[in-house]
Design a protein around this motif. Sequence first.
Motif, PDB file in Angstrom:
ATOM      1  N   GLU A  13       0.833  -1.204   0.000  1.00 53.93           N
ATOM      2  CA  GLU A  13       0.000   0.000   0.000  1.00 53.93           C
ATOM      3  C   GLU A  13       0.866   1.251   0.000  1.00 53.93           C
ATOM      4  O   GLU A  13       1.767   1.408   0.814  1.00 53.93           O
ATOM      5  CB  GLU A  13      -0.915  -0.008   1.224  1.00 53.93           C
ATOM      6  N   VAL A  14       0.599   2.149  -0.927  1.00 60.39           N
ATOM      7  CA  VAL A  14       1.399   3.360  -1.081  1.00 60.39           C
ATOM      8  C   VAL A  14       0.793   4.483  -0.234  1.00 60.39           C
ATOM      9  O   VAL A  14      -0.396   4.789  -0.378  1.00 60.39           O
ATOM     10  CB  VAL A  14       1.450   3.793  -2.561  1.00 60.39           C
ATOM     11  N   PRO A  15       1.564   5.101   0.660  1.00 58.59           N
ATOM     12  CA  PRO A  15       1.042   6.193   1.481  1.00 58.59           C
ATOM     13  C   PRO A  15       0.529   7.335   0.607  1.00 58.59           C
ATOM     14  O   PRO A  15       1.145   7.684  -0.402  1.00 58.59           O
ATOM     15  CB  PRO A  15       2.262   6.638   2.298  1.00 58.59           C
ATOM     16  N   GLY A  16      -0.601   7.907   0.973  1.00 61.07           N
ATOM     17  CA  GLY A  16      -1.154   9.036   0.250  1.00 61.07           C
ATOM     18  C   GLY A  16      -2.133   8.649  -0.837  1.00 61.07           C
ATOM     19  O   GLY A  16      -2.810   9.510  -1.399  1.00 61.07           O
ATOM     20  N   VAL A  17      -2.231   7.362  -1.137  1.00 66.86           N
ATOM     21  CA  VAL A  17      -3.158   6.889  -2.161  1.00 66.86           C
ATOM     22  C   VAL A  17      -4.503   6.569  -1.530  1.00 66.86           C
ATOM     23  O   VAL A  17      -4.573   5.869  -0.516  1.00 66.86           O
ATOM     24  CB  VAL A  17      -2.593   5.647  -2.884  1.00 66.86           C
ATOM     25  N   GLU A  18      -5.581   7.074  -2.121  1.00 64.03           N
ATOM     26  CA  GLU A  18      -6.927   6.849  -1.586  1.00 64.03           C
ATOM     27  C   GLU A  18      -7.380   5.413  -1.859  1.00 64.03           C
ATOM     28  O   GLU A  18      -7.778   4.687  -0.960  1.00 64.03           O
ATOM     29  CB  GLU A  18      -7.910   7.837  -2.231  1.00 64.03           C
ATOM     30  N   SER A  19      -7.361   5.018  -3.121  1.00 61.59           N
ATOM     31  CA  SER A  19      -7.750   3.658  -3.501  1.00 61.59           C
ATOM     32  C   SER A  19      -6.650   3.051  -4.355  1.00 61.59           C
ATOM     33  O   SER A  19      -6.162   3.681  -5.291  1.00 61.59           O
ATOM     34  CB  SER A  19      -9.064   3.672  -4.293  1.00 61.59           C
ATOM     35  N   GLN A  20      -6.258   1.820  -4.034  1.00 58.07           N
ATOM     36  CA  GLN A  20      -5.201   1.147  -4.774  1.00 58.07           C
ATOM     37  C   GLN A  20      -5.707  -0.198  -5.272  1.00 58.07           C
ATOM     38  O   GLN A  20      -6.267  -0.993  -4.520  1.00 58.07           O
ATOM     39  CB  GLN A  20      -3.973   0.941  -3.885  1.00 58.07           C
TER      40      GLN A  20
END
Length: 344
Positions: A13-20
């Motif tokens: 999970e990438v920090p700052g991403v809302e939906s991945q």
Amino acid sequence: MRIDLISFSCCEEVPGVESQFNCRFSAGGLGKLLFLRDLYSALRRTDGVYDSVVLHFVYPFMAFFLPFLRGKSRRLISVVWGSDFYRSSFVKRVAQAMIFWASTRIVFTNPETLKDFSRGVLRPKSRLCVARFGLPVLDQIERYQENDADRSALCGFFGLPAERKIVLVGYNSSPAQRHVDIVRELRRLDSSIRNRMHLVFHLGRGGDQLKSTLRDLLAECEIAEYTILSEFYGFSDIARLRCVTDILINVQVSDQFSGSMQETLYAGGVVVAGDWLPYQELLSFGRQICLVHSLGELPAMVEQIVVSKASSHTSPGLKDYIAGVSSWSATMHHWDDALFGGAD
């Protein structure tokens, strides 16, 4: 600002991403079909209309999804990484041309690649721009150097011998880095030179088959001084590796403006690069970057660097140049314009 991500590498999970949405790219006919199904599903699940849809690396198969992409935003941004342009076959280039023609902006990290592109693809020049990737590692390198970080401690973090010349062979597990070819050339070095060096292969994620191949080859070449790093390091740890790298060998098939190379130069290391790569703008800063015309010239160049101890400091003006073109503070406004400015 909301950022949604579709990842083909199934990254964490990438920090700052809302939906991945992670879509694993697999080899084989069935694997490819399942990947395309997952990608189609991910595109349908993304929200509404975005200010911009950005393609990082122009995969030819994305041409099939152009109606979805253009329906998500009036701005479609294609970011050319280098290998997606230089290493494409004719069929792939046809598919990529469809994507380029549909793109609002086409972004390059090197002006030389933009020039090469503009010769072959008829697209309004106003749609083409240069925006380099910012390098957070530069700030970390600066911190270590300002605090006079101990080389032995930095080397110890990776289990490397501080008394030897640390030679980084490539900087990821891609076959394009030509690890095997490089090792075969380095075996030609006199043992008195090889005994002063320690080879490092940073393969990061993946590369299990390559690790096995390299171990067998290194044993065959009677090269015992080497380390294979398999972890995917964060910015701080990568900065440690850059600070202890005396020589980086970068003779890959093609490239734009390698961040790993810039980080090594910024930290004071020497880069041996192929003269077919677009690094000419760095030559004015002295011999911290050394070009070879072919892999056959590699042993002599490496020996010359090891004997001359050329990796003791950064060339005057080079750090300022790299910071000026690749720090996030210098590149942010270029990305802002590429993603949100220009024609819709």
